[in-house]
Design a protein around this motif. Sequence first.
Motif, short mmCIF file in Angstrom:
data_model
loop_
_atom_site.label_atom_id
_atom_site.label_comp_id
_atom_site.label_asym_id
_atom_site.label_seq_id
_atom_site.Cartn_x
_atom_site.Cartn_y
_atom_site.Cartn_z
N VAL A 73 -6.70 1.06 8.45
CA VAL A 73 -6.44 0.58 7.10
C VAL A 73 -5.89 -0.85 7.14
O VAL A 73 -6.30 -1.70 6.34
CB VAL A 73 -5.45 1.52 6.38
CG1 VAL A 73 -4.99 0.90 5.07
CG2 VAL A 73 -6.08 2.87 6.14
N LEU A 112 -11.95 7.01 3.62
CA LEU A 112 -12.52 6.13 4.63
C LEU A 112 -13.08 6.96 5.79
O LEU A 112 -12.56 8.01 6.13
CB LEU A 112 -11.45 5.19 5.19
CG LEU A 112 -10.92 4.09 4.27
CD1 LEU A 112 -9.74 3.40 4.93
CD2 LEU A 112 -12.01 3.10 3.95
N VAL A 155 -8.12 3.06 -5.64
CA VAL A 155 -8.45 2.82 -4.23
C VAL A 155 -8.40 4.17 -3.51
O VAL A 155 -7.39 4.86 -3.54
CB VAL A 155 -7.44 1.84 -3.59
CG1 VAL A 155 -7.68 1.74 -2.10
CG2 VAL A 155 -7.58 0.46 -4.24
N GLU A 156 -9.49 4.56 -2.86
CA GLU A 156 -9.59 5.88 -2.24
C GLU A 156 -9.62 5.76 -0.71
O GLU A 156 -10.62 6.07 -0.05
CB GLU A 156 -10.85 6.60 -2.76
CG GLU A 156 -10.80 6.94 -4.23
CD GLU A 156 -9.90 8.13 -4.54
OE1 GLU A 156 -9.47 8.81 -3.60
OE2 GLU A 156 -9.63 8.36 -5.74
N PHE A 157 -8.50 5.33 -0.14
CA PHE A 157 -8.45 5.13 1.30
C PHE A 157 -8.38 6.45 2.09
O PHE A 157 -8.53 6.44 3.30
CB PHE A 157 -7.25 4.25 1.68
CG PHE A 157 -7.46 2.80 1.40
CD1 PHE A 157 -8.73 2.25 1.35
CD2 PHE A 157 -6.37 1.96 1.18
CE1 PHE A 157 -8.92 0.89 1.09
CE2 PHE A 157 -6.55 0.60 0.92
CZ PHE A 157 -7.83 0.07 0.87
N TYR A 216 -5.17 5.94 12.05
CA TYR A 216 -5.57 5.76 10.66
C TYR A 216 -4.98 4.48 10.06
O TYR A 216 -5.70 3.67 9.46
CB TYR A 216 -5.14 6.97 9.83
CG TYR A 216 -5.28 6.78 8.35
CD1 TYR A 216 -6.52 6.56 7.76
CD2 TYR A 216 -4.16 6.79 7.52
CE1 TYR A 216 -6.65 6.37 6.40
CE2 TYR A 216 -4.28 6.61 6.15
CZ TYR A 216 -5.53 6.39 5.59
OH TYR A 216 -5.66 6.19 4.24
N LEU A 274 0.86 -1.18 0.00
CA LEU A 274 0.00 0.00 0.00
C LEU A 274 0.89 1.23 0.00
O LEU A 274 1.72 1.39 0.89
CB LEU A 274 -0.91 0.01 1.22
CG LEU A 274 -1.79 1.26 1.42
CD1 LEU A 274 -2.76 1.43 0.26
CD2 LEU A 274 -2.54 1.17 2.75
N SER A 277 -3.86 7.07 -2.32
CA SER A 277 -3.55 5.68 -2.02
C SER A 277 -3.44 4.85 -3.30
O SER A 277 -4.22 5.03 -4.23
CB SER A 277 -4.61 5.07 -1.09
OG SER A 277 -5.92 5.25 -1.62
N CYS A 319 -7.41 -4.15 5.02
CA CYS A 319 -6.82 -4.78 3.84
C CYS A 319 -5.53 -5.55 4.09
O CYS A 319 -4.99 -6.15 3.17
CB CYS A 319 -6.61 -3.76 2.74
SG CYS A 319 -5.42 -2.46 3.14
#
Length: 257
Positions: A204, A167, A162-164, A200, A140, A150, A208
Amino acid sequence: MSFAAIGLDMGGSSIKYGVVSTDGTLIEKTFSQAPTPAGARPQEVALAMKQIIEDLKQVTGSDLAGVPVGVTVPGIVIDGVVHSAANIDASWLGLDAKSLLAETLGCEVSVLNDADAAGMAEVFAGAGSRDGAPIMGSTLVLTLGTGIGSGMFRDGILFPNVEFGHLQLDGAEAEKKAAARVIREENLSWEQYGQRLQRYLSHVEFLCSPDLIVIGGAISQEYEQFLPQLKLRAKVVPAHYNNAAGVLGAAHRAMNH
């Protein structure tokens, strides 16, 4: 010298650019930036990129004929079509950016999300690689700046868009809590910011389970201030590239499409 690809990394305020040689490295004399046209409207941005390529022809002493171009966009990109727009004009939404840019620039163009491009630079030639190849497993790449970008990879293969940064964390979007800009805006100490980042990244990691987390963005240059505080199962390392990551990643995509 052989030129393999041109990378154009578009942001809301500037377009970074450069030429990459056939060995995958950035030709330093070509790396620069130009202002993004006010409003960042598609046609005006395309014309600005056309001028950049004309400037690169002068710098390289080549007509750059047949050299493919990779372009990043600060938004979700699927098959060359833009589906979100951060700090650029709303007219990008639903636009076939690949077709517009290919027509304006007169060459083959690849278009991808800016954070994905930065991730590709790290995975193929930076902190996410070893001996010239991507590190196997889940990687990542996070860019910490005004927001959080991300890029997610498995065995070097990109899982795009992927738009982490968006979140939900403690009742707000994560980037409003843990992006690098909060250090200045909220006058946080490095210890306080490290606690934010720990919260954070733990979230995450739960979602994942990456094997490797690469921290990029300008803040990565001060990694010694906060990385030692982090306690995660994943290995966490600073990014190798900073301002040039998007250019390199965009060029890599162009070279391989």
